[in-house]
Design a protein around this motif. Structure first.
Motif, PDB file in Angstrom:
ATOM      1  N   PHE A   1      -8.018  16.893 -24.518  1.00 36.05           N
ATOM      2  CA  PHE A   1      -7.613  15.515 -24.802  1.00 36.05           C
ATOM      3  C   PHE A   1      -6.120  15.413 -25.098  1.00 36.05           C
ATOM      4  N   THR A   2      -5.549  16.467 -25.687  1.00 34.96           N
ATOM      5  CA  THR A   2      -4.106  16.457 -25.984  1.00 34.96           C
ATOM      6  C   THR A   2      -3.288  16.330 -24.709  1.00 34.96           C
ATOM      7  N   ALA A   3      -3.610  17.159 -23.706  1.00 29.89           N
ATOM      8  CA  ALA A   3      -2.900  17.112 -22.420  1.00 29.89           C
ATOM      9  C   ALA A   3      -3.089  15.765 -21.747  1.00 29.89           C
ATOM     10  N   SER A   4      -4.301  15.234 -21.822  1.00 36.70           N
ATOM     11  CA  SER A   4      -4.605  13.955 -21.198  1.00 36.70           C
ATOM     12  C   SER A   4      -3.843  12.815 -21.861  1.00 36.70           C
ATOM     13  N   THR A   5      -3.703  12.871 -23.195  1.00 37.27           N
ATOM     14  CA  THR A   5      -2.995  11.820 -23.927  1.00 37.27           C
ATOM     15  C   THR A   5      -1.495  11.889 -23.675  1.00 37.27           C
ATOM     16  N   ILE A   6      -0.946  13.107 -23.705  1.00 39.26           N
ATOM     17  CA  ILE A   6       0.488  13.276 -23.454  1.00 39.26           C
ATOM     18  C   ILE A   6       0.851  12.812 -22.048  1.00 39.26           C
ATOM     19  N   LYS A   7      -0.082  12.978 -21.125  1.00 43.95           N
ATOM     20  CA  LYS A   7       0.165  12.621 -19.718  1.00 43.95           C
ATOM     21  C   LYS A   7       0.314  11.117 -19.503  1.00 43.95           C
ATOM     22  N   ILE A   8      -0.260  10.303 -20.380  1.00 39.91           N
ATOM     23  CA  ILE A   8      -0.311   8.851 -20.164  1.00 39.91           C
ATOM     24  C   ILE A   8       1.073   8.236 -19.968  1.00 39.91           C
ATOM     25  N   VAL A   9       2.000   8.511 -20.918  1.00 39.50           N
ATOM     26  CA  VAL A   9       3.313   7.855 -20.874  1.00 39.50           C
ATOM     27  C   VAL A   9       4.134   8.274 -19.655  1.00 39.50           C
ATOM     28  N   PRO A  10       4.335   9.597 -19.392  1.00 41.68           N
ATOM     29  CA  PRO A  10       5.106   9.947 -18.185  1.00 41.68           C
ATOM     30  C   PRO A  10       4.430   9.508 -16.891  1.00 41.68           C
ATOM     31  N   TYR A  11       3.092   9.534 -16.871  1.00 39.56           N
ATOM     32  CA  TYR A  11       2.377   9.143 -15.652  1.00 39.56           C
ATOM     33  C   TYR A  11       2.639   7.683 -15.321  1.00 39.56           C
ATOM     34  N   PHE A  12       2.402   6.793 -16.302  1.00 36.72           N
ATOM     35  CA  PHE A  12       2.610   5.376 -16.047  1.00 36.72           C
ATOM     36  C   PHE A  12       4.085   5.027 -15.903  1.00 36.72           C
ATOM     37  N   GLY A  13       4.945   5.752 -16.660  1.00 37.03           N
ATOM     38  CA  GLY A  13       6.387   5.517 -16.526  1.00 37.03           C
ATOM     39  C   GLY A  13       6.863   5.816 -15.121  1.00 37.03           C
ATOM     40  N   LEU A  14       6.463   6.960 -14.583  1.00 30.79           N
ATOM     41  CA  LEU A  14       6.830   7.338 -13.219  1.00 30.79           C
ATOM     42  C   LEU A  14       6.168   6.423 -12.195  1.00 30.79           C
ATOM     43  N   LEU A  15       4.935   6.022 -12.484  1.00 35.09           N
ATOM     44  CA  LEU A  15       4.206   5.144 -11.569  1.00 35.09           C
ATOM     45  C   LEU A  15       4.970   3.837 -11.362  1.00 35.09           C
ATOM     46  N   PHE A  16       5.365   3.209 -12.464  1.00 37.68           N
ATOM     47  CA  PHE A  16       6.099   1.947 -12.384  1.00 37.68           C
ATOM     48  C   PHE A  16       7.494   2.136 -11.790  1.00 37.68           C
ATOM     49  N   THR A  17       8.192   3.209 -12.205  1.00 38.81           N
ATOM     50  CA  THR A  17       9.561   3.442 -11.730  1.00 38.81           C
ATOM     51  C   THR A  17       9.594   3.700 -10.228  1.00 38.81           C
ATOM     52  N   CYS A  18       8.728   4.598  -9.757  1.00 42.91           N
ATOM     53  CA  CYS A  18       8.685   4.922  -8.322  1.00 42.91           C
ATOM     54  C   CYS A  18       8.232   3.728  -7.496  1.00 42.91           C
ATOM     55  N   PHE A  19       7.289   2.951  -8.047  1.00 44.57           N
ATOM     56  CA  PHE A  19       6.841   1.747  -7.340  1.00 44.57           C
ATOM     57  C   PHE A  19       7.992   0.769  -7.173  1.00 44.57           C
ATOM     58  N   GLU A  20       8.776   0.570  -8.242  1.00 45.95           N
ATOM     59  CA  GLU A  20       9.903  -0.362  -8.183  1.00 45.95           C
ATOM     60  C   GLU A  20      10.982   0.115  -7.212  1.00 45.95           C
ATOM     61  N   LEU A  21      11.238   1.426  -7.183  1.00 47.37           N
ATOM     62  CA  LEU A  21      12.238   1.972  -6.257  1.00 47.37           C
ATOM     63  C   LEU A  21      11.828   1.744  -4.807  1.00 47.37           C
ATOM     64  N   CYS A  22      10.570   2.042  -4.519  1.00 50.00           N
ATOM     65  CA  CYS A  22      10.054   1.845  -3.162  1.00 50.00           C
ATOM     66  C   CYS A  22      10.035   0.361  -2.801  1.00 50.00           C
ATOM     67  N   LYS A  23       9.694  -0.462  -3.781  1.00 46.67           N
ATOM     68  CA  LYS A  23       9.644  -1.909  -3.580  1.00 46.67           C
ATOM     69  C   LYS A  23      11.030  -2.459  -3.249  1.00 46.67           C
TER      70      LYS A  23
ATOM     71  N   PHE B   1       0.830  -1.203   0.000  1.00 45.99           N
ATOM     72  CA  PHE B   1       0.000   0.000   0.000  1.00 45.99           C
ATOM     73  C   PHE B   1       0.864   1.252   0.000  1.00 45.99           C
ATOM     74  N   MET B   2       1.953   1.214   0.769  1.00 42.08           N
ATOM     75  CA  MET B   2       2.871   2.347   0.863  1.00 42.08           C
ATOM     76  C   MET B   2       3.566   2.582  -0.486  1.00 42.08           C
ATOM     77  N   CYS B   3       3.969   1.497  -1.153  1.00 39.34           N
ATOM     78  CA  CYS B   3       4.639   1.616  -2.455  1.00 39.34           C
ATOM     79  C   CYS B   3       3.701   2.213  -3.501  1.00 39.34           C
ATOM     80  N   VAL B   4       2.453   1.744  -3.506  1.00 39.39           N
ATOM     81  CA  VAL B   4       1.458   2.262  -4.457  1.00 39.39           C
ATOM     82  C   VAL B   4       1.188   3.739  -4.175  1.00 39.39           C
ATOM     83  N   GLY B   5       1.064   4.088  -2.900  1.00 40.72           N
ATOM     84  CA  GLY B   5       0.822   5.478  -2.521  1.00 40.72           C
ATOM     85  C   GLY B   5       1.972   6.392  -2.908  1.00 40.72           C
ATOM     86  N   PHE B   6       3.198   5.935  -2.656  1.00 37.87           N
ATOM     87  CA  PHE B   6       4.389   6.718  -3.003  1.00 37.87           C
ATOM     88  C   PHE B   6       4.484   6.910  -4.515  1.00 37.87           C
TER      89      PHE B   6
END
Length: 344
Positions: free
Chosen positions: A268-290, A16-21
Motif C-alpha cells: 500500500f505504501t508504494a501504491s500511495t506514493i505512486k498517486i501524486v507522480p502518476y496523476f501529475g505526469l498524466l496531466f502534464t503529458c496530456f497538456e503537452l500533447c494537447k 485518444f492519442m493525447c490520453v494514450g501518450f
C-alpha cells in the motif's frame, strides 16, 4: 478519480492519442513503484525487508530492467481499456440522463464503475500477463514476452487461468466507486466553494484524494486478485505467492490467519506514493500533447504556449474550424481569380 477534460478543439483521434501518450509516460516513469507494489501483494521474497529495501533487492537480483518488468504490457493495455471504458461510459450515462441531459454525480460515478468493469473484462488477460511477467525472475524467465505469456498460460493452464480473480475486480469496483463518491460529495465543504469554481490545482488535488480513498477501500480485493493471478502449480515456487490457497475465499482466510489482517494492504505504501507522480505526469503529458494538437489545428500560435491565434473562434470544434478555413481559402481563391479576369 481525476479525469482528463475533453476539449472540443481536438478531434476524437487526437484526444485518444493525447490520453494514450499521457498514460504511457506516467506508467513508464512510475513503473518501479508498480513493480514493488505487485511483488509485495504477491508476497515474493523482495518485499520481506521493507519498502525501500525492495528496490535494492530487485536491482541486485534482476538488474535495472527488473524495475520495469511488465511495463510494456501495462502500456499496451491502456489503449483497449481506454477505448472500451469511454464507449461503455458514454452509453451508460446516456441511458441515465434526464430530459434536460442531466445526470446525478452518484449515477455518473456508478456508470464509471460499470464501464471500468466492462473494460477490465476485455483487457483482463493482459493484466494477468503483467502480473506473471513482474513476479518472475527476468534472469531466469519462464515467459519471454506478452504474446508468449498469454499463449503459454492458455496452453498449460487453460482459458480460465487468464480470468482467474476477475470476480474480485467486480467486487472491488463497489468500494472503489463508494470512495470516489464520498470524496466528490464533500468537495464543496473541503474548499468552501462550489465545484464549478475549482482551479486546475484543486481538481488535481481532488483526483489524488479520491484515488487515495478509493484504493484504500478496494485494496484488499486487488491484493487477493494479484495472488490469484500469480499462483500456479506449473510455476517455480507456485509463482512466489507467500500463502497457498484453493480459491478466493480461502485466500482471504489464509492471509488473515497466517499474515494478519494488515497483509491485505501489502504494498500500500508504494501504491500511495505512486498517486501524486502518476496523476501529475498524466496531466502534464496530456497538456503537452494537447498543445501540439491545438497548434496543429490552428487554435494557438505556438506549441510551447497557450497564446490564442488572433481571429480564430475558439468555440468552434476542430472539424468546424477546418471547414471555415477551407471556405475562406476557396473564397480568397475565387476573389483572386475574379481579380485576374478583370485585369484581362
Amino acid at each position: 478519480m481525476a479525469t482528463l477534460k475533453k476539449d472540443d478543439r481536438l478531434t476524437s483521434t487526437q484526444s485518444f492519442m493525447c490520453v494514450g501518450f499521457a498514460g504511457f509516460c506516467s506508467k513508464s516513469v512510475t513503473s518501479p513503484l508498480e513493480v514493488v507494489k505487485i511483488k509485495s501483494q504477491v508476497g515474493t521474497f523482495h518485499c520481506k525487508r521493507g519498502f525501500w529495501q525492495s528496490f535494492l533487492l530487485i536491482y541486485q537480483n534482476e538488474g535495472l530492467g527488473g524495475l520495469w518488468k511488465g511495463n510494456l504490457v501495462s502500456c499496451l493495455r491502456l489503449f483497449p481499456y481506454s477505448a472500451v471504458h469511454l464507449t461503455t461510459y458514454k452509453k451508460i450515462v446516456h441511458l441515465h440522463m434526464d430530459e434536460l441531459g442531466f445526470i446525478s454525480q452518484w449515477r455518473a460515478i456508478f456508470a464509471g464503475g460499470l464501464a471500468g468493469v466492462a473494460a477490465a473484462l476485455v483487457t483482463y488477460p493482459l493484466e494477468v500477463a503483467e502480473t506473471r511477467l513482474i513476479i518472475q525472475n527476468c534472469r531466469e524467465p519462464t515467459y519471454t514476452g506478452v504474446a508468449h505469456t498469454l499463449t503459454k498460460i492458455y496452453r498449460t493452464e487453460g482459458l480460465l487461468a487468464l480470468y482467474r480473480g476477475f470476480s474480485l475486480t467486480v467486487l472491488g469496483a463497489f468500494p472503489f466507486s463508494l470512495g470516489c463518491y464520498a470524496v466528490y460529495m464533500n468537495l464543496d465543504k473541503l474548499w468552501h466553494e462550489p465545484p464549478f469554481r475549482f482551479s486546475s490545482l484543486q481538481n488535481f488535488i481532488n483526483g489524488c484524494l479520491a484515488a487515495g480513498v478509493a484504493q484504500t477501500l478496494s485494496y484488499p480485493f486487488e491484493t487477493v486478485k494479484r495472488k490469484m493471478q500469480a499462483q500456479s502449480s506449473r510455476l517455480p515456487h507456485f509463482g512466489g505467492v507467500d500463502v497457498h490457497f484453493s480459491g478466493m475465499k480461502d485466500c482471504f482466510i489464509q492471509m488473515v490467519k497466517n499474515k494478519g489482517i494488515l497483509s491485505l494492504w501489502s504494498g500500500f505504501t508504494a501504491s500511495t506514493i505512486k498517486i501524486v507522480p502518476y496523476f501529475g505526469l498524466l496531466f502534464t503529458c496530456f497538456e503537452l500533447c494537447k498543445q501540439v494538437c491545438l497548434y496543429r489545428n490552428g487554435y494557438i500560435v505556438s506549441p510551447l504556449s497557450y497564446k490564442l491565434t488572433p481571429g480564430v473562434d475558439q468555440s468552434l470544434g476542430a472539424y468546424e474550424l477546418e471547414e471555415v478555413k477551407r471556405y475562406l481559402k476557396n473564397r480568397n481563391f475565387r476573389s483572386q481569380e475574379s481579380s485576374l479576369r478583370n485585369r484581362w
